[in-house]
Design a protein around this motif. Structure first.
Motif: not given
Length: 1079
Positions: A418, A421, A460, A233, A477, A229, A474, A199
């Motif tokens: 973010h 997720s 993830p 996510a 991935v 990705y 997160l 990330s």
């Protein structure tokens, strides 16, 4: 047998040239007889037919159970894909454990292998920092790329500082993945690339490679922008983007706002839904056709939105409350109707200020449940209205960011991912995602298109630390690529018959793999991926499924069967096969994919089982004229490195002789090969004897004899020295249509299989296929060899010769001088000026004409009057075909549909040129680092130089086309007629050539019939009027939603909702645009 005539004479027309019918018939019979004797003799077709007839008593013909077959293939595919998932799961576990045991150290110093810098040395011959020695070796499993299979290395986009503390801590922590990468590859040698996308922006890739920058020294690849990705996510999302286009947004703010929208669009995929609303004095949908709805964020819709965004202009006064109200209404309607993504819903507000907090709107439409998150993007440096804009995000479970330069856009847009997720991270739900098909760019230059397409399995990676649990962090991935050809190897070609095939599609109805998928197109001499290659719908390839029964069943994951009459285009769409296909389908458990297997009715559903001893078969396999289909899997040679250098034929021989006892081979296919080797063995001696006794005078022009069997075995013999072969590509990898491949049997085999056994198909090799272009030089002649057991007829093989067109022409003109009259006097000859004589095939293409330049052309383009009459009389019929993967020329407009906004690095170059000349003052307002994001530099450069480049050629874009194919009706053996051409009549006679797909056409040249236009074969673009176009764009095709959804979590920290965080840019990067400028 049928005969057609049209001999009524209008009295006003003047007398025409009379062509005696019996003379034409005698010409056709003489020519047909000689042709048949030549091709049967030199192909050996009668011998081969006899050899298969002799073994009929020992043969079994088994009917294939299509449903059993598709279920078996599906189970094998599921098992293979499960192994890929297990590899990814091991990586996820290792990454999360490593993070749990790692304490963040802001002053960490750590050297790692930077994929850009490895093996680079400075002027003192010392390795540069982060560029230590990294051993790279070519590896066949990775397409002969230089790789290091013992270690991974790290790639960073140019705009990420490679010694940033976040990067160093992440790289250090993820070193724990190295032994897992290696162990995974040892456990499953069919694995390809494995990777971890962080990330923070770094990308750890195994095996390690040297990453090369583009021509401008820039690395634009950012793993966080990739579909795998973003899908891993976040859950599916419905997004309404609201953009302020009031007068205060003029200039740089509008440029930043547009780039923000494009960046948001690039984070969406096929499982998401979107719309864009612009507001000033009033609210308007930027695509009026999409008013009041959400549309699937597939590639076509995203690119359409990007073009419209580019055209936005700032004027008037902003009224945001109406835009918010409209957005909430759309989202609620879709949610209540069970449409859209049915998971996350969000509004993205892009503005340079909000005069109030619009609490009343949120109270009415979003509180107290807050089912819609609101993300706010404050554009520009002005902070007067920042509290209001932040309040809107923080009170609606969203995130607030301020974007004052183009450099800020990428990182700030990623923040919303973010936030979305967080629920999944807090819950520790490791959803497995599979992407749609995409192209591996590293493979693109070197491989055929069937090898190119990949899917990615990804999961993830979360922080398990208790202290940050409510923040839902997160880490990144993990993913691994699966080449789709590996999946299709599990549906062996030999089990599917001459015309059969297997195909895969996704939960959205898009093709994952299909032999008729054409992902590439030619621009000039370069092959390029089509813009929409991975969003081609099943209904666009299997277009005869007009009620979408097949599509619906497959998307719903059903297991079943369907039969359809289909028209299969072959030979680049110039010809068509009429088949009845049986479709068998089922889902692949644990994935969003469905598998279809197609068998053509009749011989396509029978499999031939012969018996022979290994000793006898092995002897015949060793003959030098024999080869096997190298793309078929007789033996698995790509796992053990010692086996990779073996051809399939070498592997089969070593397996049979016991030299390589650990080789894993398909025993049923190997048994078929042994049987065919024995049955076809006498052909070698037959062809060799003929070649030794050939008379060069009478038989000059016979070049190659060849045969192929349903087990992919081929034999061939040269009748001339290899240096004299006219078509050197034939039967080689350079002419895929002439050999057995993973996707299809050879074209000469497929066409012969649909022609009566014993009769020959003559096919002119068109000028774009023949060596060096120019006029066609050769004709391929083939016939099918059938076997019958208990009333079932199967196609065992096809056999043929390739001859020079010159030989055919000599025999033709010689036959046209023969006469049936007792006195030997010819009333007419094809040499006479008053006659034109043509030899055409069953699709209307000319093989012989008095004018050499007409060979290979469609007869309708040469003589529209006769072709029109043949169509009217039913001797030929026009079949309309459709191509939903076509590329059409469009006149170049100012903006590029592919990349409507300049990539910022190039925008910077443009701006600097402009600033130097006129507006240096602007530099004070503009942040030099603002241009640090690049996605598609080459396209950006193309936009930059559009005024120079696009004068030369129009651009190509995806379109739908329809085109005609003309087909001879073989029941009509002969016909003749008179065509009224105004002041005269034109006579013609058409006569079938026996045992072939050819016709003799004799026409009168005296009567000028140019009043009839040519009959064209050109494809025409299907133009849709505005209302139809809108209806097509609005229509929501059936799709299956992903199973999991993570929209909210009660423990998530909604107060973590952003602020005006500045983005650190690597200081030395600021010089790069100037370097670009000076190049």
């Amino acid at each position: 047998m049928m005969m057609l005539g049209a001999l009524c004479l209008p009295p006003c027309a003047r007398a025409q040239t009379r062509i005696p019918l019996e003379t034409v018939k005698s010409w056709a019979d003489a020519f047909g007889g000689e042709l048949y004797s030549i091709v049967t003799k030199y192909s050996g077709s009668l011998l081969l037919q006899k050899k298969y007839k002799d073994v009929e008593p020992t043969l079994k013909i088994k009917e294939v159970d299509g449903l059993e077959l598709v279920k078996k293939f599906s189970e094998q595919m599921e098992s293979m894909l499960r192994r890929k998932v297990e590899a990814v799961e091991r990586l996820v576990e290792a990454a999360e454990d490593a993070d749990l045991n790692h304490e963040y150290n802001s002053s960490l110093e750590f050297d790692y292998y930077n994929s850009l810098l490895i093996n680079d040395k400075d002027e003192n011959d010392n390795y540069v920092e982060l560029g230590d020695e990294f051993i790279l070796e070519p590896n066949e499993h990775f397409n002969n790329l230089l790789v290091n299979t013992t270690y991974s290395d790290i790639q960073l986009p140019t705009n990420v500082y490679n010694k940033d503390p976040d990067i160093l801590n992440g790289v250090y922590m993820s070193e724990a993945l190295n032994p897992i990468f290696v162990d995974n590859f040892e456990r499953d040698p069919t694995l390809t690339w494995q990777y971890f996308g962080s990330s923070t922006g770094f990308f750890r890739l195994y095996p390690g490679i040297k990453w090369l920058p583009d021509e401008n020294g820039v690395i634009s690849f950012d793993c966080r922008n990739r579909g795998w990705y973003i899908q891993a996510a976040t859950s599916p999302k419905d997004i309404v983007i609201i953009v302020d286009v009031s007068g205060s947004m003029k200039g740089l703010r509008m440029t930043i706002a547009k780039h923000t929208i494009v960046t948001i669009l690039d984070t969406l995929g096929e499982n998401d839904f979107v719309n864009i609303i612009a507001y000033n004095d009033y609210v308007h949908f930027i695509e009026p056709c999409f008013k009041g709805i959400l549309v699937q964020a597939d590639r076509d819709n995203r690119e359409h939105f990007k073009q419209l965004v580019e055209e936005l202009q700032a004027k008037g006064v902003g009224t945001v409350s109406k835009a918010l109200t409209e957005s909430f209404k759309i989202l609620r309607e879709f949610r209540d109707a069970g449409q859209g993504g049915l998971c996350n819903q969000a509004i993205m507000l892009i503005t340079d200020g909000a005069v109030e907090d619009y609490e009343a709107v949120f109270e009415k439409y979003n509180w107290p449940d807050r089912k819609v998150r609101v993300f706010t993007y404050l554009i520009g440096r002005e902070v007067t209205f920042a509290p209001n804009v932040k309040w809107i995000a923080c009170n609606n479970k969203g995130y607030y960011t301020q974007i004052s330069t183009l450099a800020d856009v990428q990182e700030n847009v990623m923040e919303y991912l973010h936030v979305l997720s967080r629920p999944m991270v807090i819950n520790h739900d490791h959803d497995i995602i599979w992407t749609e098909a995409y192209m591996d760019s590293a493979l693109f230059a070197s491989q055929a298109q069937s090898l190119l397409l990949m899917t990615t399995v990804a999961m993830p990676v979360f922080s398990k630390k208790n202290e940050t649990r409510s923040h839902g962090i997160l880490l990144g991935v993990v993913g691994s690529d699966v080449p789709l050809r590996e999946l299709l190897k599990l549906a062996p070609r030999y089990k599917l018959g001459v015309h059969g095939y297997a195909f895969l599609n996704t939960n959205n109805g898009y093709i994952l793999s299909h032999p008729d998928l054409r992902p590439l197109y030619k621009e000039g001499k370069k092959l390029k991926p089509k813009p929409n290659y991975n969003s081609v719908d099943l209904s666009e390839v299997e277009w005869e499924d007009q009620d979408e029964i097949l599509r619906s069943a497959m998307i719903n994951g059903e297991t079943g069967y369907l039969s359809m009459d289909v028209k299969v285009p072959v030979d680049k769409g110039k010809r068509v096969l009429f088949l009845t296909n049986d479709y068998f389908f089922t889902d692949i458990s644990g994935t969003p994919f469905s598998l279809g297997v197609v068998l053509s009715r009749g011989h396509g559903e029978y499999i031939l089982l012969g018996n022979t001893s290994v000793e006898e078969g092995l002897h015949d396999l060793l003959q030098p004229d024999l080869s096997l289909a190298n793309e078929w899997i007789y033996c698995i040679t790509d796992i053990d490195p010692d086996h990779r250098k073996l051809s399939q034929l070498e592997a089969v021989i070593r397996f049979l002789t016991g030299e390589e006892p650990d080789l894993e081979c398909d025993e049923e296919l190997v048994q078929e090969v042994l049987f065919d080797a024995v049955v076809t063995a006498p052909m070698e001696a037959y062809w060799t004897t003929l070649a030794l006794n050939m008379s060069l005078d009478t038989e000059a022009g016979i070049e190659i004899a060849f045969l192929g069997t349903r087990a992919g075995l081929m034999r061939s013999a040269l009748y001339v020295g290899s240096e004299k072969i006219s078509n050197k590509k034939f039967l080689t990898q350079k002419d895929k249509e002439s050999i057995f491949t993973m996707d299809h049997f050879p074209l000469w085999y497929r066409r012969a299989a649909e022609h009566p056994p014993g009769s020959f198909i003559y096919s002119i090799v068109s000028e774009d296929d023949s060596e060096g272009g120019g006029l066609p030089k050769v004709v391929t002649v083939s016939t099918a060899v059938s076997v019958s057991v208990d009333g079932k007829m199967g196609i065992a093989a096809a056999v043929g010769v390739q001859i020079k067109l010159d030989l055919l022409q000599r025999k033709f003109w010689k036959a046209m001088q023969q006469c049936s009259g007792l006195d030997g006097a010819c009333p007419l000859s094809c040499q006479d000026d008053i006659l034109n004589c043509f030899l055409i095939d069953n699709n209307g293409f000319i093989l012989v004409s008095k004018i050499p330049e007409e060979t290979g052309k469609f007869f309708g383009a040469v003589d529209g009057s006769v072709m029109t009459q043949l169509l009217n009389m039913g001797m030929f019929r026009r079949v309309t075909m459709y191509d939903y993967q076509a590329m059409c020329k469009v006149p170049y407009h100012h903006h590029s549909g592919a990349r409507p906004l300049l990539s910022p690095i190039y925008a910077f170059v443009a701006a600097v040129k402009w600033l130097i000349s006129d507006f240096l003052i602007f530099l004070l307002e503009f942040n030099m680092s603002s241009f640090w994001h690049s996605d598609n530099l080459a396209d950006a450069k193309a936009v930059f130089h559009h005024s120079h480049r696009h004068k030369k050629h129009d651009t190509l874009q995806p379109c739908d086309t329809e085109y005609p194919v003309f087909v001879y009706e073989p029941a009509i053996r002969e016909t003749n007629g008179l065509i009224d051409c105004g002041d005269c009549q034109k006579m013609f006679v058409a006569q079938q050539i026996i045992s072939s797909n050819l016709l003799l056409l004799v026409t009168d040249t005296v009567c000028d019939c140019s009043v009839f236009p040519p009959v064209p074969m050109d494809a025409k673009e299907v133009k849709y009027n505005a209302s139809v176009k809108c209806e097509r764009m609005r229509s929501q095709k059936l799709r299956r939603r992903p199973d999991s959804c993570h929209a909210f979590h009660p423990e998530e920290n909604a107060q973590d909702c952003g602020g005006a965080a500045a983005i650190a840019v690597w200081p030395t990067l600021l010089l790069l645009p100037l370097v670009l400028l000076l190049r």
